[in-house]
Motif scaffolding. Structure first.
Motif, short mmCIF file in Angstrom:
data_model
loop_
_atom_site.label_atom_id
_atom_site.label_comp_id
_atom_site.label_asym_id
_atom_site.label_seq_id
_atom_site.Cartn_x
_atom_site.Cartn_y
_atom_site.Cartn_z
N ALA A 291 0.84 -1.21 0.00
CA ALA A 291 0.00 0.00 0.00
C ALA A 291 0.87 1.25 0.00
CB ALA A 291 -0.93 -0.01 1.21
N TYR A 292 1.93 1.24 0.78
CA TYR A 292 2.84 2.39 0.84
C TYR A 292 3.52 2.63 -0.51
CZ TYR A 292 6.86 5.28 1.90
OH TYR A 292 7.80 6.28 1.89
N ILE A 293 4.05 1.57 -1.10
CA ILE A 293 4.76 1.71 -2.39
C ILE A 293 3.83 2.25 -3.46
CG2 ILE A 293 5.84 0.39 -4.27
CD1 ILE A 293 7.02 -1.43 -1.98
N ILE A 294 2.64 1.69 -3.55
CA ILE A 294 1.69 2.14 -4.57
C ILE A 294 1.28 3.59 -4.32
CG2 ILE A 294 -0.62 1.81 -5.55
CD1 ILE A 294 -0.22 -1.22 -5.07
N TYR B 250 -7.60 15.82 1.82
CA TYR B 250 -9.01 15.98 1.51
C TYR B 250 -9.71 14.65 1.83
CZ TYR B 250 -7.70 20.12 -1.17
OH TYR B 250 -7.21 21.35 -1.55
N PRO B 251 -11.02 14.68 2.09
CA PRO B 251 -11.73 13.43 2.34
C PRO B 251 -11.57 12.40 1.23
CG PRO B 251 -13.09 15.28 2.99
CD PRO B 251 -11.87 15.85 2.31
N SER B 252 -11.59 12.83 -0.02
CA SER B 252 -11.44 11.87 -1.13
C SER B 252 -10.05 11.24 -1.15
CB SER B 252 -11.76 12.53 -2.48
OG SER B 252 -10.88 13.60 -2.72
N ASP B 253 -9.05 11.93 -0.64
CA ASP B 253 -7.70 11.35 -0.54
C ASP B 253 -7.72 10.17 0.42
OD1 ASP B 253 -6.90 13.58 -2.04
OD2 ASP B 253 -6.06 14.62 -0.29
N SER C 140 -7.88 4.48 1.49
CA SER C 140 -8.51 3.35 2.17
C SER C 140 -8.81 2.21 1.19
CB SER C 140 -9.80 3.81 2.85
OG SER C 140 -9.54 4.81 3.79
N ILE C 141 -9.34 2.56 0.05
CA ILE C 141 -9.62 1.54 -0.98
C ILE C 141 -8.32 0.91 -1.45
CG2 ILE C 141 -10.47 1.20 -3.35
CD1 ILE C 141 -12.56 3.45 -2.67
N LEU C 142 -7.31 1.71 -1.67
CA LEU C 142 -5.99 1.19 -2.06
C LEU C 142 -5.46 0.22 -1.01
CD1 LEU C 142 -3.37 1.19 -3.75
CD2 LEU C 142 -2.70 3.26 -2.51
N ALA D 83 -5.02 -1.38 4.89
CA ALA D 83 -4.34 -2.63 4.53
C ALA D 83 -4.20 -3.48 5.79
CB ALA D 83 -2.96 -2.33 3.92
N ALA D 84 -3.75 -2.86 6.86
CA ALA D 84 -3.57 -3.58 8.13
C ALA D 84 -4.91 -4.06 8.67
CB ALA D 84 -2.88 -2.67 9.14
#
Length: 164
Positions: free
Chosen positions: A62-65, A140-143, A148-150, A106-107
């Protein structure tokens, strides 16, 4: 809508307690620290070691992406577009996706698989960390939703690969 939510949070949620609480929660999410700590604890016992491995690789993926996507998307952070003092050190880089949200979800996804009750606590903590980034005016909320989805998708991929 992003700016409307952000402004609402800034105008209605701040007080001494919430300023302290969300600053602490955000720090817990720095570099996935709280989640890596949990992974270390899980790694000590043989029965939970596989979850520790999946947790570590899910957070890492998740971090790398997220780090690859940030300069591609190139969205400035809210405090850059709408200057105001911050409660935390000024983060660098771009806003989208939220790395804190990505690693937290992810966690939480892996921890839900490990234990349902512990997973619920992990989801609550992940949501709190994600919200802290909005509260602190660095995402921003969308970020945070995108992050979260990522995070969930990263964890599902690692879980799938681990089971192969």
């Amino acid at each position: 809508m992003d700016v409307t939510i952000l402004r609402y949070v800034q105008n209605h949620f701040h007080n001494r307690f919430t300023d302290f609480l969300f600053t602490v929660l955000s720090r817990m999410g720095n570099a996935g620290a709280v989640w890596l700590g949990i992974a270390i604890l899980l790694g000590k016992d043989r029965p939970t070691r596989r979850f520790a491995i999946m947790l570590f690789f899910s957070i890492s993926l998740a971090y790398i992406i997220s780090q690859i996507l940030k300069p591609i998307i190139g969205r400035p952070r809210p405090f850059v577009s709408y200057p105001r003092p911050l409660l935390i050190h000024t983060p660098g880089g771009y806003s989208c996706p939220s790395g804190h949200s990505a690693s937290s979800f992810a966690a939480a996804t892996v921890l839900c698989m490990a234990d349902r009750h512990f997973g619920v606590a992990a989801i609550i903590l992940a949501c709190s960390i994600a919200f802290s980034r909005i509260f602190l005016f660095v995402h921003y909320p969308s970020d945070t939703v995108f992050g979260s989805i990522l995070g969930v998708l990263s964890a599902l991929l690692i879980i799938y690969l681990y089971k192969i």
